[in-house]
Design an enzyme around this catalytic site. Sequence first.
Site, PDB file in Angstrom:
ATOM      1  N   HIS A 113     -32.894  -5.400  -2.681  1.00 53.59           N
ATOM      2  CA  HIS A 113     -34.332  -5.658  -2.636  1.00 53.59           C
ATOM      3  C   HIS A 113     -34.589  -6.958  -1.906  1.00 53.59           C
ATOM      4  O   HIS A 113     -33.811  -7.900  -2.021  1.00 53.59           O
ATOM      5  CB  HIS A 113     -34.911  -5.747  -4.060  1.00 53.59           C
ATOM      6  CG  HIS A 113     -36.389  -5.563  -4.091  1.00 53.59           C
ATOM      7  ND1 HIS A 113     -37.265  -6.600  -3.921  1.00 53.59           N
ATOM      8  CD2 HIS A 113     -37.143  -4.439  -4.242  1.00 53.59           C
ATOM      9  CE1 HIS A 113     -38.500  -6.131  -3.974  1.00 53.59           C
ATOM     10  NE2 HIS A 113     -38.461  -4.825  -4.162  1.00 53.59           N
TER      11      HIS A 113
ATOM     12  N   GLU B 276     -36.049   2.308  -7.451  1.00 55.23           N
ATOM     13  CA  GLU B 276     -35.937   3.693  -7.004  1.00 55.23           C
ATOM     14  C   GLU B 276     -34.818   4.475  -7.684  1.00 55.23           C
ATOM     15  O   GLU B 276     -34.883   5.687  -7.797  1.00 55.23           O
ATOM     16  CB  GLU B 276     -35.741   3.737  -5.478  1.00 55.23           C
ATOM     17  CG  GLU B 276     -36.844   3.080  -4.693  1.00 55.23           C
ATOM     18  CD  GLU B 276     -38.163   3.840  -4.734  1.00 55.23           C
ATOM     19  OE1 GLU B 276     -38.529   4.326  -5.825  1.00 55.23           O
ATOM     20  OE2 GLU B 276     -38.807   3.938  -3.700  1.00 55.23           O
TER      21      GLU B 276
HETATM   22  N1  ACO Z   1     -26.485  -0.742   0.465  1.00 54.03           N
HETATM   23  C1  ACO Z   1     -25.577  -1.387   1.244  1.00 54.03           C
HETATM   24  N2  ACO Z   1     -25.815  -2.568   1.860  1.00 54.03           N
HETATM   25  C2  ACO Z   1     -27.019  -3.108   1.691  1.00 54.03           C
HETATM   26  C3  ACO Z   1     -28.023  -2.492   0.903  1.00 54.03           C
HETATM   27  C4  ACO Z   1     -27.704  -1.272   0.267  1.00 54.03           C
HETATM   28  N3  ACO Z   1     -28.583  -0.628  -0.479  1.00 54.03           N
HETATM   29  N4  ACO Z   1     -29.139  -3.266   0.927  1.00 54.03           N
HETATM   30  C5  ACO Z   1     -28.849  -4.322   1.695  1.00 54.03           C
HETATM   31  N5  ACO Z   1     -27.594  -4.237   2.166  1.00 54.03           N
HETATM   32  C6  ACO Z   1     -26.891  -5.190   3.003  1.00 54.03           C
HETATM   33  C7  ACO Z   1     -27.352  -5.128   4.443  1.00 54.03           C
HETATM   34  O1  ACO Z   1     -26.581  -4.201   5.180  1.00 54.03           O
HETATM   35  C8  ACO Z   1     -27.147  -6.553   4.880  1.00 54.03           C
HETATM   36  O2  ACO Z   1     -25.787  -6.746   5.139  1.00 54.03           O
HETATM   37  P1  ACO Z   1     -25.325  -7.730   6.331  1.00 54.03           P
HETATM   38  O3  ACO Z   1     -25.917  -9.055   5.984  1.00 54.03           O
HETATM   39  O4  ACO Z   1     -23.842  -7.642   6.286  1.00 54.03           O
HETATM   40  O5  ACO Z   1     -25.933  -7.158   7.596  1.00 54.03           O
HETATM   41  C9  ACO Z   1     -27.478  -7.369   3.630  1.00 54.03           C
HETATM   42  O6  ACO Z   1     -27.234  -6.495   2.537  1.00 54.03           O
HETATM   43  C10 ACO Z   1     -28.917  -7.847   3.561  1.00 54.03           C
HETATM   44  O7  ACO Z   1     -29.771  -6.721   3.777  1.00 54.03           O
HETATM   45  P2  ACO Z   1     -31.157  -6.798   4.519  1.00 54.03           P
HETATM   46  O8  ACO Z   1     -31.365  -5.500   5.237  1.00 54.03           O
HETATM   47  O9  ACO Z   1     -31.298  -8.061   5.289  1.00 54.03           O
HETATM   48  O10 ACO Z   1     -32.132  -6.875   3.271  1.00 54.03           O
HETATM   49  P3  ACO Z   1     -33.670  -6.632   3.324  1.00 54.03           P
HETATM   50  O11 ACO Z   1     -34.292  -7.598   2.396  1.00 54.03           O
HETATM   51  O12 ACO Z   1     -34.166  -6.627   4.721  1.00 54.03           O
HETATM   52  O13 ACO Z   1     -33.776  -5.130   2.793  1.00 54.03           O
HETATM   53  C11 ACO Z   1     -33.991  -3.225   1.423  1.00 54.03           C
HETATM   54  C12 ACO Z   1     -34.187  -4.758   1.519  1.00 54.03           C
HETATM   55  C13 ACO Z   1     -34.704  -2.556   2.612  1.00 54.03           C
HETATM   56  C14 ACO Z   1     -34.624  -2.702   0.141  1.00 54.03           C
HETATM   57  C15 ACO Z   1     -32.470  -2.915   1.458  1.00 54.03           C
HETATM   58  O14 ACO Z   1     -31.839  -3.513   0.344  1.00 54.03           O
HETATM   59  C16 ACO Z   1     -32.172  -1.417   1.483  1.00 54.03           C
HETATM   60  O15 ACO Z   1     -32.165  -0.819   2.558  1.00 54.03           O
HETATM   61  N6  ACO Z   1     -31.918  -0.773   0.284  1.00 54.03           N
HETATM   62  C17 ACO Z   1     -31.666   0.646   0.231  1.00 54.03           C
HETATM   63  C18 ACO Z   1     -32.993   1.427   0.317  1.00 54.03           C
HETATM   64  C19 ACO Z   1     -33.801   1.307  -0.969  1.00 54.03           C
HETATM   65  O16 ACO Z   1     -33.277   1.425  -2.085  1.00 54.03           O
HETATM   66  N7  ACO Z   1     -35.125   1.096  -0.795  1.00 54.03           N
HETATM   67  C20 ACO Z   1     -36.075   0.978  -1.915  1.00 54.03           C
HETATM   68  C21 ACO Z   1     -36.502  -0.448  -2.099  1.00 54.03           C
HETATM   69  S1  ACO Z   1     -37.581  -0.627  -3.476  1.00 54.03           S
HETATM   70  C22 ACO Z   1     -39.085  -0.192  -2.875  1.00 54.03           C
HETATM   71  O17 ACO Z   1     -39.430  -0.385  -1.763  1.00 54.03           O
HETATM   72  C23 ACO Z   1     -40.043   0.496  -3.803  1.00 54.03           C
END
Ligand code: ACO
Length: 379
Positions: A246, A304
């Site tokens: 998140h 989620e």
């Molecule tokens: N699985 C694996 N790796 C992850 C995940 C995940 N679920 N979430 C983040 N990461 C990793 C990224 O690959 C990144 O790695 P890196 O630094 O080596 O490149 C690091 O963690 C940071 O991730 P960001 O994308 O910079 O985090 P951001 O704050 O932009 O994204 C998000 C947040 C979009 C929710 C992300 O965690 C994600 O894609 N989660 C999976 C989808 C999900 O569950 N969405 C629902 C969110 S809740 C809602 O909106 C109601």
Amino acid sequence: MESNGLEGVVAATTRLSHVDGERGELIMAGYPLDDIAERATFEEMTWLMWHGDVPTVAELEGFRASLAAAREIPDAAVSLLRDCARRNLDAMDALRMGVDTLSLVAGDEIGIVARVPTIVATYARLRHGLEPPAARPDLGHAANVLYMLSGEIPDPERVRGLETYLNTVIDHGLNASTFTARVITSTGSDLVSAVVGALGALKGPLHGGAPGPALDMVFEIADASRAEEVLRRKLEAGDRLMGFGHRIYKVRDPRADVLARAAERLFTRAGDMSLYTLARAVEAQAIRLLEEYKPGRRLQTNVEFYTALLLHGLGLETSLFTPTFAIGRVSGWIAHALEQRRANRIIRPQSEYVGPRYKKFVPLPERGQRDVVEIGLRN
Ligand code: ACO
């Protein structure tokens, strides 16, 4: 200076909800989430969002009646949804187009919130070859959602389960869809446009589209002993684990706890805890592996993951997960739109130009052939 994904940028002040990502705390217009979500009705929660505090008995009575009286959708919406069903379109696309038709009848806040569930249920039924549902004005908002989907009066535990869910997701700071609604409102545009835009943002898998894939992942694992192997394979392939991570929460999302409790109650009552137990095991393994593959990123369970479990426990099919999220969140979008209107200034950030400057324009006949096809901006 560029802020990637606007991380850390404060773009609005609000009295609607406060998200504390370090303490894992969510305040809903003054009330801690876990004090209110499991006890209020969705009508009370919506009133809270729109008026700043919970309603009195008389206020609630009038509000419930107004919402119940506004559930019917225009004929144009039904025929549009029939066409969507014939083409088997995604339920979020059908919902977005259905909400657009509300400009024909009622673009006000009650008119929209009352009709979003009717659009969702009409599309779900048409897709299954059934006739559109008739709403039941004697039922509350959440009970009527379940009634329109199944054609049966739901028992109070199922209503409580859905109501807890809708209350939990009604608002959450300046998430992507809420921001979209505020940007649209800030131009002086109308509520239907703000909600249609917000639906487009909610649909994406990084926002509201995650619970379906999260449940698919649990089903794919099928047995707790396979969790590590399957999750490792996904992480090795660079996939994201849906339902984890998140932007704001660096500890466990407090909504996950509320929804896990609600799901546990439903599965216990149904007498089959196998899916719930499996999901718990998958969650524990996922958190462990995320720390191994993404050390220091503090990736935890988000809302989620348990949304998927709870809505599945309520008997909703996967395609309805994100539309059901919208049934709850629409009240929050509208609350933000109203708040934006009260102290409006157009939301208009800047971009930092990083392209070339002062190129010389060459007339078309003189441009010759390009050896390599450059896709430039389409990259
Ligand atoms: N699985 C694996 N790796 C992850 C995940 C995940 N679920 N979430 C983040 N990461 C990793 C990224 O690959 C990144 O790695 P890196 O630094 O080596 O490149 C690091 O963690 C940071 O991730 P960001 O994308 O910079 O985090 P951001 O704050 O932009 O994204 C998000 C947040 C979009 C929710 C992300 O965690 C994600 O894609 N989660 C999976 C989808 C999900 O569950 N969405 C629902 C969110 S809740 C809602 O909106 C109601």
